[in-house]
Design an enzyme around this catalytic site. Structure first.
Site, PDB file in Angstrom:
ATOM      1  N   TYR A 101     -18.920  15.011  10.467  1.00  9.16           N
ATOM      2  CA  TYR A 101     -17.529  15.000  10.932  1.00  9.16           C
ATOM      3  C   TYR A 101     -17.190  16.306  11.636  1.00  9.16           C
ATOM      4  O   TYR A 101     -16.662  16.305  12.750  1.00  9.16           O
ATOM      5  CB  TYR A 101     -16.602  14.781   9.735  1.00  9.16           C
ATOM      6  CG  TYR A 101     -15.154  14.577  10.115  1.00  9.16           C
ATOM      7  CD1 TYR A 101     -14.719  13.357  10.610  1.00  9.16           C
ATOM      8  CD2 TYR A 101     -14.229  15.599   9.970  1.00  9.16           C
ATOM      9  CE1 TYR A 101     -13.396  13.165  10.965  1.00  9.16           C
ATOM     10  CE2 TYR A 101     -12.900  15.417  10.313  1.00  9.16           C
ATOM     11  CZ  TYR A 101     -12.481  14.196  10.809  1.00  9.16           C
ATOM     12  OH  TYR A 101     -11.173  14.008  11.169  1.00  9.16           O
TER      13      TYR A 101
ATOM     14  N   LYS B  43     -16.334  16.851  15.691  1.00  6.83           N
ATOM     15  CA  LYS B  43     -15.048  17.370  16.135  1.00  6.83           C
ATOM     16  C   LYS B  43     -15.196  18.705  16.862  1.00  6.83           C
ATOM     17  O   LYS B  43     -14.481  18.973  17.837  1.00  6.83           O
ATOM     18  CB  LYS B  43     -14.099  17.503  14.938  1.00  6.83           C
ATOM     19  CG  LYS B  43     -13.763  16.178  14.253  1.00  6.83           C
ATOM     20  CD  LYS B  43     -13.070  15.192  15.181  1.00  6.83           C
ATOM     21  CE  LYS B  43     -12.607  13.947  14.447  1.00  6.83           C
ATOM     22  NZ  LYS B  43     -11.885  12.993  15.314  1.00  6.83           N
TER      23      LYS B  43
END
Length: 281
Positions: A177, A181
Site C-alpha cells: 500500500y 501510494k
C-alpha cells in the site's frame, strides 16, 4: 457552499465510487452538488481473489447510489462498470463520459485496494502485485485515458488521484500500500510536466485515516495487530492529529472540489495533505 453550481456544464468521472459512505461517494456527491454531471464507476462484481464482493462496489449498489445523488443534487449521474487495471476499459469509461454527458473535464482516480494488509513476511507476491496493479497502475491508466480525451479537446482539465498519508510516510503491515501510494507522487510530478502545456493539471490528494466502511475494517485490523483495544487505538489516533479527529469523507471531497476549481488553476504536480496536521510534509 459559497460558489454553489460553479461546476455547471462540467463533466466528472470518479472511479471506485460504487460504495455507500466511501470517499468516492463523497467526492461524486460534492461535484454533483456544485453542478457537475458525474459518472460513477466501480468494478461492479468480483473479478478475482484480490477483488472480493465484500470490498468492492457492486453494480446494484452503484446504480442506487447514482439515483440518490441525482435526486439530491439535481445533477445528471450515470454509472459505468470498469476494472481500473485494464486500460481498454478505462478508455471505454472516458469515451462513455463524452458520449453520454458531452465531454470530460474532471477525472478522479479514487479506486484503490486498502484491505490487503499483512506483515512483510506473510505478504505474498501475488498480493503485492494486486495492490500495485490497482493503486498505481490503475491511476496510470486513468491519467492516460483522461489525457487522451482532454488533450485533443483542447479545453484543459483536472486529473486528481486519491493518494494517502501513506504516500508520504511508511506504516507497518502496509508495504504494498505504501509503495503504491508513494509511486503516485512521482507519477503526478512527471505527468503534470507533460500535460501542463495543454492546461491539464495533475495532482494527488493525501488524506490521513478516514473511517469509511474500509476504514472501520482497518481500525479493527491495526488495533489487533498492535495489541490495543479498538478504543485505545482510536484515542491514540486522535491524540497525534493536531485538529483532534480523523478525517471525514467530506474533507477529501472538499480538497478535490478545490483542485477542480478555477482557484486551483495554477496548482499542479502537488501531493496535497488533508490530514488535520498529522502529515506536515
Amino acid at each position: 457552499m459559497a460558489q454553489a453550481k460553479r461546476f455547471a456544464g462540467k463533466v466528472a468521472v470518479v472511479t471506485g465510487s460504487g460504495r455507500r459512505k466511501g470517499l468516492g461517494e463523497a467526492i461524486a456527491r460534492r461535484l454533483a452538488a456544485e453542478g457537475a454531471a458525474v459518472v460513477l464507476s466501480d468494478i461492479g462484481k468480483s473479478a478475482d481473489a484480490a477483488t472480493p464482493d465484500s470490498m468492492i462496489g457492486g453494480l446494484s449498489e452503484m446504480q442506487a447510489l447514482a439515483a440518490d445523488i441525482a435526486a439530491d443534487t439535481g445533477s445528471r449521474v450515470e454509472t459505468f462498470t470498469c476494472d481500473v487495471r485494464n486500460l481498454a476499459q478505462m478508455r471505454a469509461l472516458a469515451a462513455f463520459a463524452v458520449e453520454k454527458l458531452g465531454g470530460l473535464d474532471f477525472w478522479v482516480n479514487n479506486a484503490g485496494i486498502g484491505y490487503i494488509m499483512k506483515p512483510l513476511l506473510d505478504l505474498e507476491a501475488t498480493e503485492w502485485q494486486a495492490v500495485i496493479d490497482v493503486n498505481l497502475t490503475g491511476c496510470f491508466n486513468g491519467i492516460k485515458a483522461a489525457a487522451e480525451v482532454m488533450v485533443p479537446a483542447a479545453k484543459g482539465g483536472r486529473i486528481i488521484n486519491i493518494a494517502s498519508q501513506a504516500a508520504k510516510s511508511g506504516f507497518p503491515f502496509a508495504a504494498g500500500y505504501c509503495a503504491s501510494k508513494h509511486g503516485l507522487v512521482g507519477l503526478v510530478r512527471s505527468t503534470a510536466i507533460e500535460l501542463g502545456a495543454h492546461r491539464i493539471t495533475v495532482n494527488n490528494v493525501c488524506p490521513n485515516h478516514v473511517t469509511t466502511g474500509l476504514g472501520a475494517w482497518q481500525n479493527e485490523y491495526f488495533s489487533q495487530k498492535l495489541g490495543l483495544s479498538l478504543e485505545a487505538y482510536l484515542q491514540a489516533m486522535k491524540n497525534r492529529i493536531p485538529l483532534g479527529r480523523p478525517g471525514l469523507p467530506e474533507d477529501t471531497a472538499g480538497a478535490v472540489a478545490f483542485l477542480c476549481s478555477d482557484d486551483a488553476g495554477y496548482i499542479t504536480a502537488e501531493s496535497m495533505n488533508v490530514s488535520g496536521g498529522e502529515e506536515p510534509h
